[in-house]
Structure formats: structure tokens, C-alpha cells
Design an enzyme around this catalytic site. Structure first.
Site, short mmCIF file in Angstrom:
data_model
loop_
_atom_site.label_atom_id
_atom_site.label_comp_id
_atom_site.label_asym_id
_atom_site.label_seq_id
_atom_site.Cartn_x
_atom_site.Cartn_y
_atom_site.Cartn_z
N HIS A 1 0.79 -1.24 0.00
CA HIS A 1 0.00 0.00 0.00
C HIS A 1 0.82 1.28 0.00
O HIS A 1 0.27 2.36 -0.19
CB HIS A 1 -0.96 0.01 1.20
CG HIS A 1 -0.28 0.26 2.52
ND1 HIS A 1 -0.10 1.52 3.01
CD2 HIS A 1 0.26 -0.57 3.42
CE1 HIS A 1 0.53 1.43 4.18
NE2 HIS A 1 0.77 0.17 4.44
N1 UDP Z 1 -4.94 -5.04 7.59
C1 UDP Z 1 -6.26 -5.40 7.42
N2 UDP Z 1 -6.68 -5.77 6.17
C2 UDP Z 1 -5.83 -5.85 5.10
C3 UDP Z 1 -4.46 -5.49 5.30
C4 UDP Z 1 -4.06 -5.07 6.55
O1 UDP Z 1 -7.05 -5.39 8.37
O2 UDP Z 1 -6.26 -6.20 4.00
C5 UDP Z 1 -4.50 -4.65 8.93
C6 UDP Z 1 -3.29 -5.38 9.43
O3 UDP Z 1 -3.64 -6.61 9.99
C7 UDP Z 1 -2.73 -4.40 10.42
C8 UDP Z 1 -3.10 -3.04 9.84
O4 UDP Z 1 -4.13 -3.29 8.88
O5 UDP Z 1 -3.36 -4.55 11.67
C9 UDP Z 1 -1.93 -2.40 9.15
O6 UDP Z 1 -2.36 -1.25 8.50
P1 UDP Z 1 -1.75 -0.74 7.11
O7 UDP Z 1 -1.06 -1.88 6.44
O8 UDP Z 1 -2.85 -0.09 6.36
O9 UDP Z 1 -0.77 0.43 7.52
P2 UDP Z 1 0.66 0.51 8.22
O10 UDP Z 1 0.71 -0.47 9.34
O11 UDP Z 1 1.68 0.25 7.16
O12 UDP Z 1 0.72 1.92 8.71
#
Ligand code: UDP
Length: 371
Positions: A209
Site C-alpha cells: 500500500h
Molecule cells: N490489515 C487489514 N486488512 C488488510 C491489510 C491489513 O485489516 O487487507 C490490517 C493489518 O492486519 C494491520 C493493519 O491493517 O493490523 C496495518 O495497516 P496498514 O497496512 O494499512 O498500515 P501501516 O501499518 O503500514 O501503517
């Protein structure tokens, strides 16, 4: 205390879900959702799944450039602050909503509490890095998830208000992951919904993402890595953020049939898909940590990471490979050989015993201590 919390994106809803029960048991919370993520798969569905309270203020500010988002969020949050008059503003992570909440608070003279303070990738090209640094430098309470985060803050001269709390996402993952430990009950409903066959260790789970992975060149590079990781008997399940999906379509890159592109998944489904996977390929900070807590091999599709401790503690099971195809193939073969990945995934799930970090408690206690 009267605490105004600002959320707006999927990971912030997840972090808020870890904190709000204890926060609300002891304090008065005003819940503001900027709407930075606005559709059901990225935001709306998480309210129901995680039992989040309905926002007191839903700003509906999604889309547009980062500058447009901050430009609209800042005055909107300032207006809410003038009416709600909180004792503190609590922000999470490193998004435009984080920065806008923090800036609105300081300009109104309200102290800022930052959950996930002190993380650094040392890559200033990442918009998140700027958001973190600016937010940390105006915060009154800095809730650091790791010792490295505390050290990063000290290196920037920030010591007052820093509290090593542990990671709120571990609290939530510990609370929920036990529910999906049994593959025989966790995987079939997901398989049926997605129209796929899912068995322990018989697939690789992927999410992508980040802005840095959306240029046509980067898309082609990760598409090649996923294609190399996928096999007819061990497909890659790619839960794709809508922004990355648009970038994939615009790039003209193609994926083989063994890379199954699915919509973003709910929180429990994502934990289940990670826990029972042969391996996880991701550029997500949250997924990276969850894989570490679940003990699942993880290739980080970024050139840097803020979660250095997770890599160091993984004993080689987490590798930052960037978009290097050769490294990704070698590491995946080392960490998840096809012939044994089913057995290894079953053993991991059986051994799974994730404990909470106590971060939510530590944050609320620190707020009370300093009130
Ligand atoms: N997550 C989710 N569905 C998905 C992908 C990720 O619920 O299809 C969850 C994942 O388990 C984690 C969180 O989203 O708890 C991570 O968020 P994201 O990847 O959007 O952002 P980052 O952590 O990189 O800031």
C-alpha cells in the site's frame, strides 16, 4: 481527563480499538474520524468488526493530495477543538490525520499525546517520516512502542514526556489472534468468501500500500516478485489497497493467475491469513509486526523499516528485501520451502501464544500521572 482522539485510516482504527476500552473506562473521550480512509473495506467495516464507538465528529475528508487533506483537516479539527475544549489531543502513527490533529492542537494550546512516537525509517522521501518527526516535536506525551523509538527521540533531543509503552497493536493482536488459531475453523469461511482453496502453508499472503510502491517502475518490480513467489500449488493471496490497485492498473503490469488479487480484508481475516500462511510479503508496518508476533516468515518489500527490533528479534525470519527479485526468491525458498511449508505453518499455529504488551494500560496510566 477529556481526551479528543483523532483517527482517519485503517491502522489508526485498529490502534484505537486497542486503546479505547481502557481509555473510556477512566476518561471522557471525544472521537474524531477525519475520513482519510473512507470506504467500507478500508474503514467502515472496521467500526463494526472492532466494536469502535460511532465518531462524535466525522469530517469526511478523504481523497485529494496530502496538501489538500491537511489543508482541510486542520481548520476542521481546530473548530472542533474550540467547541469541545479537551485537556489533550491524542493522535496515532504517521498519517495526514496524525499531523493535522497535532498541528490543530498545538495552535489551540492543547497538549498532544502521540501513540507510536519515535519511529524513524530515516528516509525523508516517505511522507510518513515527515509526519512522524513533526508530530513528535510538538507532542507533550510521546508513547514509544520500542526502545529504538526512545533512542531515536533522544537523538533528536526529545526526552521529556517520552514513555516506553510497548505496542498497542500487540495488545489487540494478542486479544484476537487466539480466535483464529485453529485453521480448520478460521480458513474455510475466508476461502468460501474469496472463492479460493486455503490450507495451512499452502499460500503466501501479501499486502502492498505504500506510496513508494505505486510508481509504475515499483509496481512492475513487486509484480515480478509476487509472480516469482506464486506457484499453482501455492498461490499468492494479495489483499490490495484500492490506491495500489489503481496504480497496478495504470502501470500496465500483469500478474499471473497464481497471484490472486482480493479486496482488503477485515482485521480477523488478515490475522488468520497471516498466521496460516507459508510466508508474508508486505510493505505494511502493521502486517510486518503482526507476522513477527505470529512467528510467520516475512519479506519486507521496502528498502528501510522503522521496526528494527522486529527484524533483529526474528532470528532471520524477517528480511528487508526491498524490491530485489533475486533476494526475495532466495529468502522465500530459505524461509518457506514449498515441500515443508504446510508442516511448518501447522507447527507455528500450534505453538502460537501471543501475549499482550500492556501498552494500552501504560498509555492511560502515563496520561493520568502527568495530568
Ligand atoms: N490489515 C487489514 N486488512 C488488510 C491489510 C491489513 O485489516 O487487507 C490490517 C493489518 O492486519 C494491520 C493493519 O491493517 O493490523 C496495518 O495497516 P496498514 O497496512 O494499512 O498500515 P501501516 O501499518 O503500514 O501503517
Amino acid at each position: 481527563m477529556r481526551i479528543l482522539s483523532v483517527v482517519g485510516t485503517r491502522p489508526q482504527l485498529i490502534k484505537a480499538a486497542a486503546l479505547f476500552p481502557i481509555l473510556r473506562s477512566r476518561h471522557d473521550e471525544v472521537f474524531v474520524d477525519t475520513g482519510q480512509h473512507w470506504d467500507d473495506v478500508m474503514a467502515g467495516d472496521f467500526f463494526a468488526e472492532l466494536g469502535l464507538p460511532k465518531p462524535d465528529h466525522a469530517l469526511g475528508i478523504g481523497g485529494g493530495t496530502s496538501a489538500e487533506q491537511v489543508g482541510r483537516m486542520l481548520p476542521a479539527i481546530a473548530t472542533i477543538l474550540a467547541g469541545e475544549r479537551p485537556d489533550a489531543v491524542l493522535v496515532y502513527g504517521d498519517t495526514n490525520s496524525t499531523l493535522s490533529g497535532a498541528l490543530a492542537a498545538v495552535t489551540a494550546g492543547v497538549p498532544v499525546a502521540h501513540v507510536e512516537a519515535g519511529l524513524r525509517s530515516f528516509d525523508r522521501r516517505m511522507p510518513e517520516e515527515t509526519n512522524r518527526i513533526l508530530t513528535d516535536h510538538v507532542s507533550r506525551w510521546l508513547f514509544a512502542p520500542t526502545p529504538m523509538a526512545v533512542a531515536n527521540l533522544a537523538a533528536e533531543g526529545i526526552r521529556d514526556g517520552v514513555v516506553l509503552t510497548g505496542d498497542v497493536m500487540q495488545d489487540l493482536a494478542a486479544r484476537v489472534s487466539g480466535e483464529v488459531r485453529d485453521a480448520a475453523s478460521a480458513l474455510p469461511p475466508i476461502a468460501e468468501r474469496l472463492g479460493l482453496r486455503l490450507a495451512p502453508g499452502a499460500y503466501v499472503f501479501a499486502t502492498i500500500h505504500r506510496a513508494e510502491n505505486r510508481s509504475p517502475q515499483a509496481v512492475r518490480a513487486w509484480a515480478t516478485i509476487l509472480a516469482a513467489a506464486a506457484r499453482p500449488d501455492r498461490p499468492v493471496i494479495l489483499a490490495l489497497h484500492p490506491g495500489t490497485r489503481a496504480a497496478l492498473e495504470a502501470s500496465g503490469a500483469t500478474l499471473p493467475a497464481e497471484v490472486c488479487v482480493v479486496a482488503p480484508q477485515g482485521y480477523r481475516s488478515t490475522l488468520a491469513l497471516q498466521l496460516h500462511a507459508a510466508a508474508v510479503l508486505t510493505d505494511s508496518g502493521g502486517v510486518q509486526r503482526e507476522s513477527a508476533w505470529l512467528g510467520v516468515p516475512c519479506l519486507v518489500l521496502r528498502s528501510s523499516t522503522e521496526w528494527v527490533e522486529a527484524v533483529e528479534a526474528s532470528d532471520g525470519a524477517m528480511v528487508v528485501v526491498g524490491l530485489d527479485l533475486g533476494r526475495a526468491v532466495v529468502e522465500l525458498e530459505r524461509l518457506a520451502p514449498v515441500e515443508s511449508s504446510g508442516r511448518l505453518a501447522e507447527a507455528r499455529a500450534a505453538a502460537h501464544a501471543l501475549q499482550p504488551a500492556g501498552a494500552a494500560e501504560a498509555i492511560v496510566a502515563a496520561l493520568e500521572g502527568a495530568a
